[in-house]
Write a protein that holds these residues in place. Structure first.
Motif, short mmCIF file in Angstrom:
data_model
loop_
_atom_site.label_atom_id
_atom_site.label_comp_id
_atom_site.label_asym_id
_atom_site.label_seq_id
_atom_site.Cartn_x
_atom_site.Cartn_y
_atom_site.Cartn_z
N PHE A 15 -8.55 -7.59 0.93
CA PHE A 15 -7.10 -7.18 0.74
C PHE A 15 -6.22 -6.01 0.02
O PHE A 15 -6.15 -4.98 0.93
CB PHE A 15 -5.74 -7.93 1.42
CG PHE A 15 -4.45 -7.78 0.56
CD1 PHE A 15 -4.24 -6.53 2.03
CD2 PHE A 15 -4.04 -7.76 -0.01
CE1 PHE A 15 -2.44 -6.86 2.20
CE2 PHE A 15 -2.73 -7.17 -0.59
CZ PHE A 15 -2.10 -7.10 0.77
N MET A 16 -7.19 -6.01 -1.00
CA MET A 16 -6.87 -5.14 -2.39
C MET A 16 -7.86 -4.08 -1.69
O MET A 16 -6.90 -2.47 -2.45
CB MET A 16 -6.70 -6.09 -3.70
CG MET A 16 -6.31 -6.42 -4.08
SD MET A 16 -4.26 -6.30 -4.52
CE MET A 16 -4.03 -5.12 -5.30
N ASN A 17 -8.84 -4.13 -2.08
CA ASN A 17 -9.36 -3.38 -1.42
C ASN A 17 -9.96 -2.44 0.24
O ASN A 17 -9.82 -1.01 -0.29
CB ASN A 17 -10.79 -3.18 -1.23
CG ASN A 17 -11.59 -4.02 -3.30
OD1 ASN A 17 -10.96 -3.43 -4.42
ND2 ASN A 17 -12.21 -5.13 -3.46
N GLY A 18 -8.61 -2.64 0.73
CA GLY A 18 -8.80 -2.75 2.40
C GLY A 18 -7.20 -1.48 2.14
O GLY A 18 -6.88 -1.16 2.23
N ARG A 19 -6.81 -3.20 3.02
CA ARG A 19 -5.06 -2.89 3.44
C ARG A 19 -4.90 -2.12 2.26
O ARG A 19 -3.47 -1.03 2.85
CB ARG A 19 -4.73 -3.61 4.09
CG ARG A 19 -3.08 -3.85 5.13
CD ARG A 19 -3.26 -4.44 5.86
NE ARG A 19 -2.37 -3.80 6.56
CZ ARG A 19 -1.37 -4.51 8.60
NH1 ARG A 19 -2.24 -5.31 9.48
NH2 ARG A 19 -0.23 -4.11 9.09
N TYR A 20 -3.95 -3.41 0.92
CA TYR A 20 -3.22 -2.96 0.07
C TYR A 20 -3.79 -1.15 0.04
O TYR A 20 -2.91 -0.63 -0.09
CB TYR A 20 -3.16 -3.83 -0.97
CG TYR A 20 -2.25 -3.20 -1.61
CD1 TYR A 20 -0.92 -3.74 -1.42
CD2 TYR A 20 -2.26 -2.48 -3.38
CE1 TYR A 20 0.06 -3.26 -2.73
CE2 TYR A 20 -1.52 -1.99 -4.16
CZ TYR A 20 -0.37 -3.22 -3.47
OH TYR A 20 0.49 -2.51 -4.42
N ALA A 21 -5.17 -1.05 -0.57
CA ALA A 21 -5.40 0.17 -0.98
C ALA A 21 -4.93 1.84 -0.27
O ALA A 21 -4.04 2.58 -0.43
CB ALA A 21 -6.99 0.10 -1.21
N SER A 22 -4.59 1.80 0.89
CA SER A 22 -4.57 2.45 2.22
C SER A 22 -2.98 2.23 2.65
O SER A 22 -2.06 3.65 2.38
CB SER A 22 -5.25 2.48 3.46
OG SER A 22 -4.95 0.96 3.69
N GLU A 23 -2.53 1.30 2.53
CA GLU A 23 -1.05 1.18 1.96
C GLU A 23 -0.38 1.01 0.20
O GLU A 23 0.95 0.04 1.18
CB GLU A 23 -0.40 0.06 2.96
CG GLU A 23 -1.24 0.81 4.66
CD GLU A 23 -1.13 -0.75 5.64
OE1 GLU A 23 0.05 -0.44 6.30
OE2 GLU A 23 -1.61 -1.72 5.90
N GLY A 25 1.21 2.72 -0.84
CA GLY A 25 2.91 3.62 -0.93
C GLY A 25 4.25 2.59 -0.24
O GLY A 25 4.88 2.34 -0.05
N ARG A 26 3.14 1.84 0.50
CA ARG A 26 4.33 1.00 1.67
C ARG A 26 4.65 0.35 1.39
O ARG A 26 6.15 0.07 1.29
CB ARG A 26 3.77 1.30 2.82
CG ARG A 26 4.34 0.45 4.15
CD ARG A 26 4.27 0.34 5.32
NE ARG A 26 4.78 -0.45 6.28
CZ ARG A 26 6.41 -0.10 7.03
NH1 ARG A 26 6.56 1.21 7.03
NH2 ARG A 26 6.79 -0.64 8.01
N TYR A 27 4.03 -0.33 0.23
CA TYR A 27 4.01 -1.90 -0.31
C TYR A 27 4.98 -1.80 -1.30
O TYR A 27 6.33 -1.94 -1.17
CB TYR A 27 2.67 -2.53 -0.93
CG TYR A 27 2.20 -3.58 0.56
CD1 TYR A 27 2.56 -4.71 1.42
CD2 TYR A 27 0.91 -2.91 0.46
CE1 TYR A 27 2.13 -5.32 1.59
CE2 TYR A 27 0.45 -3.96 1.46
CZ TYR A 27 0.90 -4.90 2.26
OH TYR A 27 0.70 -5.72 3.30
N ARG A 28 5.11 -0.79 -2.11
CA ARG A 28 6.01 -0.15 -3.13
C ARG A 28 6.87 0.54 -2.47
O ARG A 28 8.18 -0.50 -3.19
CB ARG A 28 5.28 1.01 -4.36
CG ARG A 28 4.29 0.41 -4.80
CD ARG A 28 3.80 1.59 -5.92
NE ARG A 28 2.98 3.50 -5.21
CZ ARG A 28 1.85 3.59 -5.03
NH1 ARG A 28 0.92 2.80 -5.34
NH2 ARG A 28 1.57 4.22 -4.73
N ALA A 29 7.57 0.99 -1.52
CA ALA A 29 8.21 1.17 -1.00
C ALA A 29 9.33 0.42 -0.54
O ALA A 29 10.90 0.01 -0.46
CB ALA A 29 8.41 2.14 0.12
#
Length: 215
Positions: A15-23, A25-29
């Motif tokens: 998850f951290m290397n895939g979806r979280y890495a690509s999104e 900015g959205r998670y931080r927002a």
């Protein structure tokens, strides 16, 4: 030493290397601004029917509550503990969702338990038996039908229970008032685990239909 299953740690790394890495900015927002989902999904606990996966939803898009057999109890402000009602209250009153979808699925174990009237409780508390008693009248009617096969009875009650839950949603004043004003829509859906098909409830007739595919 802290420990969780290795499979979960492996999944987290992916998850951290895939979806979280690509999104990221959205998670931080979302962390900074909070969540503003427009849709609440009331789904089953079943590990095979995760709404976020079925609807390909990104972070912050769905507010999901899951319980055995995706049931909604009637409005009962009795001072007891009501987790599904609490989630519903928060979604409608605080998050101000615009849509509520009750999503059932095929081969639901809770529905199977409701149909098996002779089953022994799994524990002295019989928590599942008590919970599934919410649809006991329908379960008794369906289980008594000799004109349907067992699988037909199962599917029938899975879909009837969705209509029951939608009816119970309307016993909550916050839901019925907003629906009456056109600010909240209630929908039903049924997911077939085996085929991946999604069936959507026709609000006018209560029938479940396959949605038209858009080009």
């Amino acid at each position: 030493m802290a420990h969780i299953p290795d499979s979960l740690l492996a999944g987290y790394r992916n998850f951290m290397n895939g979806r979280y890495a690509s999104e990221s900015g959205r998670y931080r927002a979302l962390a900074r601004e909070g969540q503003t989902p427009e849709t609440m999904v009331i789904a089953c606990c079943d590990s095979r029917a995760a709404p976020e996966a079925i609807f390909d939803a990104g972070p912050g898009e769905l507010f999901v509550v899951r319980n055995v057999a995706n049931l909604v109890p009637p409005y009962e402000p009795d001072g007891e503990f009501h987790s599904t009602s609490a989630a519903l209250e928060f979604a409608v009153q605080s998050l101000k969702v615009k849509n509520i979808v009750v999503m059932g699925h095929g081969r639901c174990g809770g529905i199977g338990a409701a149909l098996n009237v002779n089953a022994a409780p799994l524990s002295p508390g019989d928590f599942i038996g008590k919970w599934m008693s919410l649809i006991a009248p329908a379960a008794e009617t369906v289980s008594g039908s000799t004109l349907m096969t067992q699988s037909e009875r199962q599917t029938a009650l899975e879909r009837i229970s969705i209509r029951y839950s939608i009816a119970n949603l309307r016993t909550f004043p916050c839901v019925s008032i907003l629906e009456g004003k056109g600010r909240l829509t209630l929908s039903g859906a049924w997911f077939d685990i085996s085929s991946g098909e999604l069936w959507v409830m026709n609000r006018a007739t209560g029938d479940f239909e396959r949605p038209e595919e858009k080009a």
